[in-house]
Structures are given as C-alpha cells and as structure tokens.
Motif scaffolding. Structure first.
Motif, PDB file in Angstrom:
ATOM      1  N   LEU A  23       6.174  10.224   5.614  1.00  0.00           N
ATOM      2  CA  LEU A  23       6.857  10.823   6.589  1.00  0.00           C
ATOM      3  C   LEU A  23       7.908   9.694   6.856  1.00  0.00           C
ATOM      4  O   LEU A  23       8.839  10.270   7.658  1.00  0.00           O
ATOM      5  CB  LEU A  23       5.613  10.941   7.878  1.00  0.00           C
ATOM      6  CG  LEU A  23       4.805  11.838   7.589  1.00  0.00           C
ATOM      7  CD1 LEU A  23       3.618  11.741   8.703  1.00  0.00           C
ATOM      8  CD2 LEU A  23       5.458  13.332   7.628  1.00  0.00           C
ATOM      9  N   GLY A  24       8.010   8.478   6.510  1.00  0.00           N
ATOM     10  CA  GLY A  24       9.150   7.554   6.766  1.00  0.00           C
ATOM     11  C   GLY A  24      10.690   8.215   6.769  1.00  0.00           C
ATOM     12  O   GLY A  24      11.411   7.905   7.448  1.00  0.00           O
ATOM     13  N   ILE A  40      10.661  11.754   9.523  1.00  0.00           N
ATOM     14  CA  ILE A  40      10.802  11.370  11.096  1.00  0.00           C
ATOM     15  C   ILE A  40      11.947  10.510  11.280  1.00  0.00           C
ATOM     16  O   ILE A  40      11.836   9.535  10.587  1.00  0.00           O
ATOM     17  CB  ILE A  40       9.341  11.048  11.443  1.00  0.00           C
ATOM     18  CG1 ILE A  40       8.333  12.215  11.146  1.00  0.00           C
ATOM     19  CG2 ILE A  40       9.711  10.765  12.995  1.00  0.00           C
ATOM     20  CD1 ILE A  40       6.995  11.755  11.537  1.00  0.00           C
ATOM     21  N   PRO A  41      12.858  10.810  12.170  1.00  0.00           N
ATOM     22  CA  PRO A  41      13.795   9.999  12.460  1.00  0.00           C
ATOM     23  C   PRO A  41      13.404   8.726  12.963  1.00  0.00           C
ATOM     24  O   PRO A  41      12.452   8.765  13.407  1.00  0.00           O
ATOM     25  CB  PRO A  41      15.027  10.787  13.226  1.00  0.00           C
ATOM     26  CG  PRO A  41      13.925  11.818  14.109  1.00  0.00           C
ATOM     27  CD  PRO A  41      12.844  12.082  13.208  1.00  0.00           C
ATOM     28  N   PRO A  42      14.405   7.555  12.497  1.00  0.00           N
ATOM     29  CA  PRO A  42      15.480   7.447  11.764  1.00  0.00           C
ATOM     30  C   PRO A  42      15.235   7.490  10.041  1.00  0.00           C
ATOM     31  O   PRO A  42      13.968   7.182   9.842  1.00  0.00           O
ATOM     32  CB  PRO A  42      15.864   6.099  11.872  1.00  0.00           C
ATOM     33  CG  PRO A  42      15.015   5.441  12.258  1.00  0.00           C
ATOM     34  CD  PRO A  42      13.820   6.327  13.108  1.00  0.00           C
ATOM     35  N   SER A  43      15.995   7.896   9.396  1.00  0.00           N
ATOM     36  CA  SER A  43      15.765   7.987   7.850  1.00  0.00           C
ATOM     37  C   SER A  43      16.852   7.570   7.077  1.00  0.00           C
ATOM     38  O   SER A  43      18.000   8.071   7.086  1.00  0.00           O
ATOM     39  CB  SER A  43      15.443   9.374   7.707  1.00  0.00           C
ATOM     40  OG  SER A  43      15.604   9.562   6.122  1.00  0.00           O
ATOM     41  N   CYS A  55      11.016   3.543  11.637  1.00  0.00           N
ATOM     42  CA  CYS A  55      11.204   2.734  10.422  1.00  0.00           C
ATOM     43  C   CYS A  55      11.710   3.977   9.450  1.00  0.00           C
ATOM     44  O   CYS A  55      11.360   5.167   9.396  1.00  0.00           O
ATOM     45  CB  CYS A  55      10.091   2.178   9.335  1.00  0.00           C
ATOM     46  SG  CYS A  55      10.284   1.788   7.821  1.00  0.00           S
ATOM     47  N   GLY A  56      13.040   3.603   8.633  1.00  0.00           N
ATOM     48  CA  GLY A  56      13.777   4.499   8.133  1.00  0.00           C
ATOM     49  C   GLY A  56      13.468   5.000   6.549  1.00  0.00           C
ATOM     50  O   GLY A  56      14.102   5.616   5.841  1.00  0.00           O
ATOM     51  N   ALA A  88       6.798   5.567  11.255  1.00  0.00           N
ATOM     52  CA  ALA A  88       7.950   6.355  10.554  1.00  0.00           C
ATOM     53  C   ALA A  88       9.097   6.426  11.750  1.00  0.00           C
ATOM     54  O   ALA A  88      10.182   6.745  11.405  1.00  0.00           O
ATOM     55  CB  ALA A  88       7.428   7.744  10.053  1.00  0.00           C
ATOM     56  N   SER A  89       8.365   6.707  12.986  1.00  0.00           N
ATOM     57  CA  SER A  89       9.470   7.173  13.960  1.00  0.00           C
ATOM     58  C   SER A  89      10.478   5.688  14.349  1.00  0.00           C
ATOM     59  O   SER A  89      11.461   5.941  15.137  1.00  0.00           O
ATOM     60  CB  SER A  89       8.718   7.580  15.218  1.00  0.00           C
ATOM     61  OG  SER A  89       8.241   6.612  15.622  1.00  0.00           O
TER      62      SER A  89
HETATM   63 NA    NA Z   1      11.705   7.403   9.763  1.00  0.00          NA
END
Ligand code: NA
Ligand code: NA
Lengths: 431, 323, 181
Positions: A149-150, A153-156, A111-112, A108-109
């Motif tokens: 969480l994707g 957690i940034p990016p989003s 992938c948005g 997730a950190s």
């Molecule tokens: Na993300």
C-alpha cells in the motif's frame, strides 16, 4: 517497428544478464537513436537527457519523499501505529495480521515507498505475531502485502514518477489512490479472514486490550496523523503544491524526529546519505529510461502498436485486459519502478489514444505494481520478508501470500472495471 | 531529386492551436510548394524538453521545432525585444512586422547561429488577472502575489511593488484555486488554456500589452542544406513574414475567443486600463527598456531604443490604418 | 584515496539534499506568511538537485548499487558472472564517458551563450562542467569494477536499508542465535 522489437529484446537480454537496468536501457537507447537518427544527435541526446532529467524542478519530489520516508522510518512511528492497531484489533481472530495491514496502511500514508514500509513494519510486526504463535506464512504474508500500500496511498514515489513521465497532475493521482488504497486494506483483511477460516491454528487468539490501553495507544499515533494531515491537507488547501509537499513533509518528519530526540547528527547524516544514494540510483534509472524513450519515439513503435490495436478489432476493454496481463507477468519478473519506466512510454500514448483517463490508468498501473511486489519469483517484498525472517522457508511465505495475491487480482479488476473508484475523489477535489 | 523528410518535435499538445492552425498547415504548404520533395513528419512525442528545443534542433535530434526565446534567459537578448511592454494590440499586425524588423536589424548579428530561423515574432498582448482586488493603478499592484512568466515580467512586477511568483502553470493553477496567490500575469489565450477564467474575479486588459513572448520556428541547418536552393526559396516564401502572420492570426483568434469567454463569465469583471494607468506604466517600464537596450548593445545592436521606437511607431500606424 | 573522495562526495550530496529540503520549506513559509517567496527558489532547487544526484553517481557505480534484476540465481555460473562483469564495466564505463564528454561540450556552449538562471542570473556553465567531471569519475568507477574481485551482486539498496534498520543476517527473529542455543 522491427528496430523497436530488436531494442526491447536487446534490453531484456542485458537486463537478464544482470546488467543494471539503467545501463541496459541507456545503452540500447543510445544505439537505437544513433542508428535511426545520427550518431552526433545520439551523443548530444545523452548529455541533454542527463542534464534535463536532473536539473528539473518537478523532479525534486523524488529525493524529498524518499528522505521523508527514511526520516519517518527512523522515528519509531511504525511501532506506535502497530501498537494502536493491535490494541483495537489484536484480540480478534487473526487480529494481529489485520492490525499489521491497518498499521501498514497508516504508515503508507506518510511513506512513499513500499520497500521502506515492508522493512519498517516487518521489524515491528513480525516479533509480535511470533510471540502469539501466528503461523509464519500468515505473518510474513500480511506484512509483505500490507506494505504494498506504500505506493498506492499517497504520498507515493512511483506515482510521482508516473506523473512526471506522462505529465499527469500529481495531486489528482494522489487523490485517486486513496479509495483504491482503502479497498486494498479491506480486501487484505478478507484475505486474513480467509486464511484463518481455512486454518484456525494459523492465528491463535491474543489478549484483549483494556480501553484505557487503547486510548493510550491511540495517543501514540499523533506523529503519523499530524504528518499525514500536514502533507495532504497542505496540498488540498493550496498552502503548498504537490511538488513542494515533499520538501515540507520531509521537513515535518525532520522536526518530529528532533522533537522526539530520535536524531543525532550521525544518524541524520546516515539518513541523508542513504536517501541521496537511493535517489541517485533512481535517477540513473530515470536517465536510462529517458534515453530508451527517445529511441522509441523515433522507432515508429507507437503508431505501429496503435495501428495494430485499432486494426485488430480489439475493443478498448480487451486492450486494457491484455495490458493488465502483460503487467502481471512483467511484475513477476521485474522491479516495479523499472517496469513502469520501461513500458509506460510505449503503452501510455496508446491507452490515452483509446480515450482512457491518464489518472485512472496511473492508479491501475500502481495497483498492478503492488501485485508485482508480492508475486514470485521476483517480488521485492517477499525478498525483504526473507531477510527480516530468514528462518521462514520462502515456500511458506509464498503459500501464505497466495490469498493476498488473489484479492489483489480482484482489486485490479474492480479498478479496471469501475474508473469512478479512482476518479471520484480527484474530480471532487480538482473539478 | 531526393526527398527530404524533416521530423517535427512539438512540446505543445497535438490539439493546440499553434499545431492545428499554424504548424500543420505550414507543413502541408511546404510539401505543396516543393511538389512533395520536402515533407515534415510529426514525431509521436517531443524530443527532449520544452526548454532544450533549441539544442535539440541545432544538433539534429529533430529537424523542426517551435521555441520560446524566454525559456533560455540571456541567450537571445535581441529577440527579447518581442517580450517588452506596449508592442501592439493586434498580433496579426505586429507579428509579421516584428519578423521584418528582426531580419533587418538583428539577424545579421547572428543570435540564432547554428539553426535556420524560419520565423520570429511577438505573439500576444499580456494583461493582469486577479482573484479579488482589481488592478487600476500602480498603487494597486503593491503587495500582490502575481505569477510571473519570465525575467522581464519578474523585473516589471518588482518595479511596481508586486511579488513575482515563478511557478509552473500547473502549480499556479493549484495556488490560484486555493487562493494562496493573488493572481497572474497572462495573455488572454493563456488565461483560457490554463482554465483561469472561472477562478478569477478581475481582468485588467492593458492596451498595447503589458508584456509579450518571443516565439521562433527553427530548422536544423544540415537538413536545410540538403534541400535544393529553389525549394529553400519556395519554403522561405511561405515562412518568414507569412508564417509570422499565420502565427499572429492564430494567437489573435485564440485571444479573441478567450476574451469573449471572459466577458461572458459573470464572476469575472473585465476592464481596460485607464489612460492614466497606462501613462504610469509607461514610466515604470522605461528603466527596464534601458536595461534591455544595454544587453542588446552588448550583442552588437547600435541603437536598440531607436529600433524599438521605430517598431512601435510602425505598428501603431498599421493598426490605425487597419481600423 | 577513493575512500576519501567517496566520503567527501557523500558529505556534499547529503548536505545538498538537506539544503533542498530547507529551500522548499523557506520558499513555502516565505510565500504564505511573509509575502516573500525565496527569490529564485526553483532555479536553486534545480541546481542543488542535480548536484546531489551527480555527487553520488560515482559511489553508486563503484559499489554496484544500481538496480539489477535478480531472477536467474539458478543459472549463475562463473562464466555468466564473468560476462556480466565485463558487460557492466564496459557498457557502464562507455555510457558515462559519453555523458561526461557531451556534457563538457554542452557546458562550453552554455559558456558561449552566457546561459544563466532567470532570476538570480547564476551562470549555468560551471554547473554543467561539474556534472561532466562527476560523470567522468563515474565512468572510471565502472571501469574499475573490471578489476575488482569482490564485485557485489544482489540488492545492495535493500541490504543497506535492512542494515540501517538493524536487521542483520539473522533477521529480527533471531533465527540464527536460536539455532545455536
Ligand atoms: Na504512501
Ligand atoms: Na513480482
């Protein structure tokens, strides 16, 4: 106000008749605006909105973060993240499910999007958990929930859209999502433990990995770590802005894919086309929602709602509780991006009018959207798991996900009750 | 008679001084002078985007709006005179004079065709703010990455050897915080609005202003036509120069307030550009003014540079007299 | 014929997306290391972005890729499907026809005003005309849906993503083949 109610009803009828949400909102927006203002103004508005929603610099983050996510998904990074988490956690009770949650958080950190996360992680984690005899309910649920969480957690991509439509600082939103994301990981681990405690058969023990393997596996996550550090570090050091981070991150993912020789020209084309297509779908939605918003602006709905809220004697806290409940219900029925685009233009001014923080409200909404991704009947992540593992009955997936839904409700309550959880980091970083 | 309710679309926040000190009081005055026959209602949010406000009002998506001519480069070459250097120090004085000059020389050329022009003005003298290195001469500009606000300031920065950075105010703030750019061109008021004062190390105030912005208030023509002739006249009497004065005063107050904060901030050194530096700058802007004159001529203005010179002379005289 | 157009617009959109990434990269590197940001980077980005989106709108419409709410599988009847098809074709076609028409007018105005981008002075009228034409083609694609039998209902976006990941009808677990053995 009556016009606004008619407008909302008309959109819902069209949406539930499976008219594309973009078309439903756009058409209702046009007719509503034409009725309230003038038909000439309404037809000009349609063109202005389609031009200004696409020919706007800030919007460039959307396709570029989608591209970054798709490039990353194509590089095998997810496999390495999972292997590393597995090496450290796999031997514990329910350890593979915990590892899935951790790896999803890691993915997730960079992938948005949650859908991209669930597809990618599902492909990696599902066969492994099957191999060790994990119950399908626990396996599918941990993947579906972890992947939510994707968007937190940034990016989003979802935060970017919220930031654009409400003019909220995207860098602050990113910072604000970080701690709630960590809390999400912890609570999902609790949900795994709970499931295993209730039914020890759900997760048979797996082999313990020797330290040498662990160190080696850890070495595999460099790509993900590097990309995360580059994107987030770049934003907070001012090397690039939150808007530019998307392009830089996509370029970084592109380079990583090249270095690992994972990219043929044909594959690159497929990824580009796919990302552009996803973006076009999203922009159509944004245009439709913008048309609807212009109609709402003239409908008097904002003032009516604000008057109602202040006149009803509801405390601001009660208003937030009601809004949360509305989003939980909508989340059961709607896709998250559409839900945000349809409702934020109405609720945002009211919430801000009551003195709440726009960054905090954004994080709260994103967490509510996460919940919506795993609540039946319409939970995109559940659908994806159904496609990833079609032999698992949907009922098992739903049963498996209930503990995760429960801890998500707790997380919503924590974030709603303690704004500092969201606002501590952005205040620290941006003053 | 029939009451006309006009809808106001504002891209500035409700609490912005332009709304609180200029637009809202003006709406109240409109209602007063027309004895309630004309009202202005504020929409909850802006219609369209800041950049499309002219189109929004022209086609009746909203009835009243406040626009920045520089947001649609090339569309209002005559109004661009309000963006040039060395127009004046006191917006209370040069804003209404600009409205008068525009009406006299430029309005007949129909640049704002399609809308009713309630007022047009130049808003505030622009300056240079930098993080580390003070700017005291053209030489000091060389190689500095400075935020530019529009085509004119971009050309100006290029002419002095600086590197123009064209980013939104939010992005500029991010880059200034991180120190990845060296500073920004800014009016005093903008420096405070964008929270730049605590970040900056040096401010060079340029007498007469290094640049300015062209602002206008516009009304939809078919809505305007619904208002009776007497009421239109009554509204005009509180618009045009009066509205330009009100707007200029508001910017003057905001500027003065910001300058006070700037001077009270120990980490920010405020200085005024020396006569030699100003003389240098006046040479630099000459070709830029000639470029503007070309465009204004193409739009039908016979002698743009003469109008500019007369305007500057009148402002200087009026500012002298006010002292 | 349609296939060819679709391939061409797809290539155009993909190229523009790649360009978008490269523009940002060059702008950032230029600003930070070479003291020279890409001149007009923001305005190039805006035009390229609009192009990348509008080039794909026809194909998205024709393939029925727009996001729909898939709630009422239970009450799916041929009649409801027919009504849906009619609504999508007519409303989608009408909305995009309107967008096309009014964008054309806006393009004409941009031509009249000689609207240009601030730094590079790129004329905006041709860009808006191109957007108008692509919106017009999109409208036709919606209308064409009315005459298609094999109209797609479902989460097309998701299916593409799964396909790209190599997850077929039998998932990653090989459910189907297991049963067959
Ligand atoms: Na993300
Ligand atoms: Na749901």
């Amino acid at each position: 106000m009556t016009v606004a109610i008619v407008g909302f009803l008309a959109s819902f009828v069209l949406i539930f008749l499976r008219v594309p949400i973009a078309i439903a909102m756009g058409v209702v927006g046009f007719f509503g605006f034409g009725y309230l203002v003038s038909w000439k103004a309404a037809s000009t508005m349609v063109a202005l909105v389609s031009r200004d929603s696409t020919m706007t610099y800030g919007m460039v983050v959307i396709p570029l973060f989608i591209l970054m996510g798709n490039l990353v998904a194509g590089t095998g990074v997810s496999k390495e993240l999972y292997r590393a988490a597995q090496a450290f956690l796999g031997h514990r009770r329910g350890g593979l499910a915990t590892a899935t949650v951790m790896a999803s958080g890691g993915f997730a950190s960079i992938c948005g999007s949650s859908v991209a996360t669930v597809v990618t992680m599902g492909k990696v984690a599902m066969p492994s958990m099957r191999q060790y005899g994990y119950h399908d309910g626990l396996s599918t649920a941990s993947i579906a929930a972890g992947a939510t969480l994707g968007i937190l957690i940034p990016p989003s991509v979802l935060m970017v859209v919220y930031g654009i439509i409400t003019e909220t600082h995207i860098g602050k939103l990113y910072a604000a999502g970080f701690i709630p994301g960590m809390i999400g990981i912890l609570l999902y681990m609790v949900a795994v433990r709970w499931t295993v405690w209730r039914n020890p058969d759900a997760a048979p023990p797996a082999a313990r990995a020797p330290w040498r393997d662990r160190i080696q596996a850890l070495g595999g996550v460099w790509a993900a770590l590097l990309l995360f550090v580059v994107v987030i570090g770049g934003i907070y050091s001012g090397f690039f802005t939150a808007t530019e981070a998307a392009g830089f991150g996509a370029f970084g993912a592109f380079v990583i894919a090249l270095v690992r020789r994972q990219l043929t020209l044909h594959k690159l084309y497929d990824i580009l086309l796919d990302s552009a297509r996803t973006s076009a779908v999203l922009f159509a939605l944004i245009i439709g929602a913008a048309l609807f918003t212009e109609f709402l602006n003239y409908s008097g709905a904002h003032n009516a709602l604000l008057d109602f809220v202040t006149g009803s004697g509801f405390s601001p806290t009660a208003v937030i509780v009601v809004i949360c409940i509305i989003y939980i219900i909508l989340g059961m029925l709607m896709e998250s991006m559409s839900m945000i685009l349809l409702t934020v233009p109405l609720f945002f001014p009211v919430v801000i009018g009551l003195g709440f923080d726009p960054v905090w409200f954004g994080v709260l909404l994103v967490v509510l959207c996460e919940l919506g991704l795993i609540t039946p009947p319409v939970g995109i992540n559940l659908f994806v798991m159904r496609s990833v593992a079609p032999d698992v009955p949907i009922l098992s997936i739903i049963k498996g996900v209930i503990p995760f839904i429960s801890v998500d409700v707790i997380r919503v309550a924590i974030i709603a009750a303690f704004p500092a959880v969201s606002l501590y980091l952005p205040n620290l970083l941006f003053g | 008679a029939e009451t006309v309710t006009m809808k106001y679309s504002s891209w500035l926040p409700d609490q912005h001084h332009v709304n609180q000190r200029v637009m809202y009081p003006w709406f109240a005055e409109i209602e007063k002078v027309t004895e309630g026959r004309v009202k202005v209602e504020v929409l909850p949010k802006m219609v369209g985007t800041a950049l499309s406000q002219f189109d929004v009002v022209r086609d009746g998506l909203a009835d009243v709006s406040f626009i920045v001519a520089g947001y649609t480069p090339g569309r209002f070459p005559l109004a661009e005179m309000a963006e040039l250097s060395f127009l004046g120090n006191d917006a209370r004085i040069f804003a209404p004079i600009f409205n008068r000059y525009y009406r006299e020389h430029m309005e007949p050329l129909n640049e704002f065709e399609g809308v009713e022009l309630m007022t047009i003005m130049s808003n505030a003298p622009g300056n240079v703010l930098t993080l580390k290195k003070p700017v005291r001469s053209i030489e000091d500009f060389k190689g500095l990455k400075l935020r530019s606000t529009g085509p004119y300031t971009t050309a100006l920065l290029n002419a002095v050897g600086a590197i123009p950075i064209l980013k939104s105010s939010a992005e500029t703030f991010e880059m200034l915080t991180a120190g990845t750019i060296d500073g920004s061109l800014a009016q005093r008021e903008t420096a405070k609005n964008m929270n730049m004062i605590d970040l900056m190390g040096h401010a060079t105030l340029v007498p007469g202003g290094l640049f300015s912005s062209a602002l206008a208030v516009i009304v939809n023509p078919s809505t305007w036509a619904k208002i009776s002739a007497e009421d239109r006249e009554a509204i005009n009497a509180v618009s045009h120069e009066a509205l330009a004065l009100s707007m200029g005063t508001s910017f003057y107050i905001a500027d003065a307030d910001s300058e006070e904060t700037m001077r009270a901030t120990p980490t920010l050194k405020v200085e005024t550009a020396s006569d030699a530096f100003v003389a240098e700058l006046k040479e630099v802007v000459k070709p830029l003014e000639a470029d503007w004159a070309e465009r204004a001529k193409a739009k039908g203005l016979a002698d743009p540079l003469a109008v500019l010179a007369a305007f500057r002379a009148e402002v200087t005289a009026a500012e002298q007299a006010a002292k | 014929m349609f296939k060819k157009i679709e391939t061409l617009t797809g290539i155009a959109a993909s190229f523009l997306l790649f360009l978008l990434m490269v523009i940002t990269f060059i702008d950032v590197i230029g600003r930070n290391f070479l003291n020279r940001p890409l001149p007009g980077g923001s305005e190039l980005t805006e035009i390229v972005l609009a192009g990348s989106i509008f080039f794909l709108l026809p194909s998205v419409a024709f393939r029925g890729d727009h996001i729909v709410v898939d709630l009422i599988d239970v009450i799916r009847t041929p009649l409801l499907d027919f009504i849906r098809k009619l609504l999508v074709g007519i409303l989608g076609g009408a909305l995009f026809a309107l967008i096309a028409w009014r964008l054309w007018i806006l393009g004409g105005m941009a031509l009249g005003y000689a609207d240009r981008t601030p730094t590079l002075g790129i004329p905006l009228a041709p860009v808006i005309f191109a957007m108008s034409i692509l919106a017009g083609i999109t409208a036709l694609c919606f209308v064409a849906l009315l005459f298609r039998r094999d109209i797609h209902i479902g989460n097309a976006e998701l299916e593409r993503m799964l396909e790209a990941e190599g997850i077929g009808a039998d998932g990653v677990t090989g459910a189907k083949s297991e049963k067959e053995h």
